[in-house]
Design a protein around this motif. Structure first.
Motif, mmCIF file in Angstrom:
data_model
loop_
_atom_site.group_PDB
_atom_site.id
_atom_site.type_symbol
_atom_site.label_atom_id
_atom_site.label_comp_id
_atom_site.label_asym_id
_atom_site.label_seq_id
_atom_site.Cartn_x
_atom_site.Cartn_y
_atom_site.Cartn_z
ATOM 1 N N UNK B 108 45.152 41.148 36.797
ATOM 2 C CA UNK B 108 43.721 40.790 37.631
ATOM 3 C C UNK B 108 44.254 40.751 39.198
ATOM 4 N N UNK B 109 45.441 40.256 39.494
ATOM 5 C CA UNK B 109 45.743 39.942 40.805
ATOM 6 C C UNK B 109 45.947 41.185 41.669
ATOM 7 N N UNK B 110 46.642 42.130 40.931
ATOM 8 C CA UNK B 110 46.924 43.774 41.218
ATOM 9 C C UNK B 110 45.754 44.368 41.447
ATOM 10 N N UNK B 111 44.567 44.315 40.674
ATOM 11 C CA UNK B 111 43.430 44.704 40.900
ATOM 12 C C UNK B 111 42.576 44.474 42.189
ATOM 13 N N UNK B 112 42.699 43.130 42.220
ATOM 14 C CA UNK B 112 41.963 42.527 43.266
ATOM 15 C C UNK B 112 42.476 42.759 44.439
ATOM 16 N N UNK B 113 43.751 42.830 44.521
ATOM 17 C CA UNK B 113 44.374 43.409 45.716
ATOM 18 C C UNK B 113 44.203 44.760 46.177
ATOM 19 N N UNK B 114 44.170 45.829 45.017
ATOM 20 C CA UNK B 114 43.867 46.963 45.330
ATOM 21 C C UNK B 114 42.298 47.237 45.838
#
Lengths: 371, 205
Positions: B108-114
């Motif tokens: 989730x964190x990776x996608x939000x950052x993207x």
């Protein structure tokens, strides 16, 4: 907006023309790392918050950029950009600690093609970030210019940025006043000469043609409110950096608001209620129809607009201001229809909303070319 | 999923967003922007991921200000009351760094950052333009849809449009193997922005 990309030949033509740039943009490289993106976006954020009207070149070698010390990077970067060293020089070399290791002042190039060639050359040794007004940051890596976008030019972007923000809407009302003097614009509001001549017959007038046309030149088309509203909405939507509701906004009690605007960020609302004074032709086109005078504006239209402000507030909408725009197509040159507004009394419930009410000086519409 | 779990997951996401926007120089973020970012985070997820939408606990409907989820509103209230979020002078909120939080969901964190790194180029004020021009949202507004927006389905209107966007590249360019899904998203947002700045911007409602 056209989302049918596969059948959009213009879109595909852009892709063909931009193939090399797309390749350069999407191929793996330092520009795809999150460290790079964060650094790049931080520069944009900095420019958005600054009164920056210069150009500045930041140079940082690839390895240093990849190994930026993460702790408090943003604050350090902003502090460096605000420092005297950075303010007084326009070529600044940074290291991975975001300290200035070299600086030069050279104002010879700015944003010319020769400057771009120099930046491209420098980018064999450094990643080169070019900071420009309007929060534009372009960069050069390994001799390649990553300045241009695929789907819009910097020119497009600058003209968009030059559009007025909604807090300057009053300047546009003055520009609109000038627009109303153009024959192409005012012509569409009024009954044509040929129509007036047939009306003369329908009305059984004994006046000669010239005199009849002159006396009735200010006769408005049927339902002129639609034409006035759409003309004003079109003009503002071209010049304002804002979002216009594509149709009239309907309140919970089914009342319709004429022009409803959200600022660019979509947080604040503005409404424009459009009215007119003068005489319009009947729907049949064979006799005169509705007429409105200043008494329809004060108090009626003012109270109506203030009522809308109250209702939007009650509906918990962040309404900032409500304008009343009156198109004055009366035969005579009469004082502004809002002259007696200050004598109006509002009940307590509406009084607090009257503060958000603004009467725009009448838009005078004359069916004659200004001398 | 029970309400407490949903609120916990939303809290994680909101803190992740407020923390990540700080790293691109945004000192605060408005609550409406959180609504809009989470909407895009959720609706775009299925373009790059084949698995079930991990943001399925958000339910969005249409509002004058763009997509709205009650869960996000509740999460912001909760996080403010627990001092994880602080109000700022400009009417936004910011992450209170003295109150630490450990993220458990790396994906989730990776996608939000993207998504934040894509949107960051345009600035907070322009996120509204992207949400009201999102195909799924636009379609719901045009149809006066009052029910929940179908943001979870991989068959939704936005994903279909994005797939066609990608296919147009594949049909036109000699090779597209170097363009991955995230880069398509980056290009797609640039295209939408080009339309916003080149045309009169009308907001259907």
């Amino acid at each position: 907006m056209n989302y049918d990309f596969r059948n959009n030949t213009d879109f595909k033509e852009i892709l063909r023309q931009q193939e090399k740039r797309i390749l350069r943009r999407t191929i793996e490289g330092i520009q795809e790392t999150s460290t790079f993106k964060q650094f790049y976006l931080s520069l944009i954020s900095y420019l958005r918050k600054s009164a920056f009207f210069d150009f500045k070149v930041l140079l940082i070698n690839k390895q240093d950029l990849e190994n930026l010390s993460s702790g408090n990077c943003i604050n350090k970067l902003f502090a460096i950009l605000d420092s005297d060293d950075c303010v007084h020089n326009n070529y600044v070399v940074l290291n991975n600690e975001l300290n200035i290791v070299d600086k030069i002042y050279n104002n010879n190039y700015q944003n010319s093609n020769s400057a771009r060639r120099i930046y491209a050359e420098l980018s064999h040794d450094f990643v080169v970030f070019l900071l420009q007004p309007n929060a534009i940051v372009t960069y050069f890596i390994d001799g390649e210019d990553f300045g241009e976008n695929i789907f819009f030019t910097m020119e497009d972007y600058r003209s968009y940025e030059e559009k007025k923000s909604i807090d300057r809407i009053c300047e546009l009302f003055e520009d609109y006043r000038q627009r109303l003097k153009s024959r192409d614009v005012y012509n569409k509001f009024f009954v044509s000469k040929s129509h007036l001549l047939s009306l003369k017959t329908d009305m059984g007038s004994q006046l000669d043609d010239k005199k009849y046309i002159y006396d009735n030149k200010q006769l408005l088309e049927n339902k002129p409110e639609d034409k006035f509203r759409e003309d004003l909405r079109f003009f503002l939507s071209e010049k304002l950096k804002a979002n216009f509701l594509s149709k009239e906004y309907i309140l919970e009690n089914f009342k319709r608001l004429d022009i409803f605007i959200l600022d660019e960020s979509g947080y604040e609302l503005y409404l424009i209620e459009v009215k007119w004074v003068g005489i319009s032709i009947n729907p049949s086109g064979k006799k005169t129809g509705t007429s409105y005078s200043e008494r329809d504006i004060v108090p009626n239209a003012v109270k109506q607009t203030v009522g809308y402000l109250r209702q939007l507030f009650d509906e918990q909408k962040n309404i900032k201001l409500g304008y009343l725009a009156v198109f004055d197509a009366r035969k005579e040159d009469l004082p502004d229809t809002g002259n007696s507004i200050n004598n109006l009394c509002f009940e307590n419930e509406d009084a607090i909303h009257f503060r958000k009410f603004r009467k725009i000086a009448d838009f005078r519409v004359l069916n004659e070319h200004p001398a | 999923m029970n309400n407490n779990k949903e609120l916990y997951y939303a809290n994680e996401d909101i803190l992740c967003i407020t923390d990540n926007v700080k790293s691109i120089g945004w000192e605060s973020i408005k609550e409406q922007s959180l609504q809009r970012i989470v909407y895009l985070v959720k609706v775009l997820y299925s373009f790059t991921h084949l698995n079930e939408n991990i943001f399925g606990y958000y339910h969005f409907s249409v509002s004058l200000y763009g997509p709205f989820s009650g869960l996000i509103k509740n999460s912001v209230i909760y996080l403010k009351s627990d001092m994880f979020l602080l109000d700022t002078d400009d009417g936004g909120v910011k992450y209170n760094r003295s109150n630490s939080f450990v993220w458990k969901n790396v994906e989730k964190e990776k996608w939000i950052k993207t998504i934040i790194l894509i949107l960051g180029k345009y600035g907070e004020n322009r996120i509204f333009g992207f949400t009201i021009n999102d195909p799924l949202y636009k379609e719901a507004v045009e149809n006066n849809q009052v029910r929940e927006l179908d943001t979870s389905s991989p068959e939704n209107r936005t994903i279909k449009v994005l797939n066609e966007f990608k296919q147009a590249f594949e049909e036109t360019l000699s090779s597209t193997s170097f363009i991955d899904a995230e880069k398509y998203l980056d290009l797609y947002f640039e295209y939408i922005f080009s339309q916003i700045i080149n045309k009169n911007h009308l907001h259907e409602l």
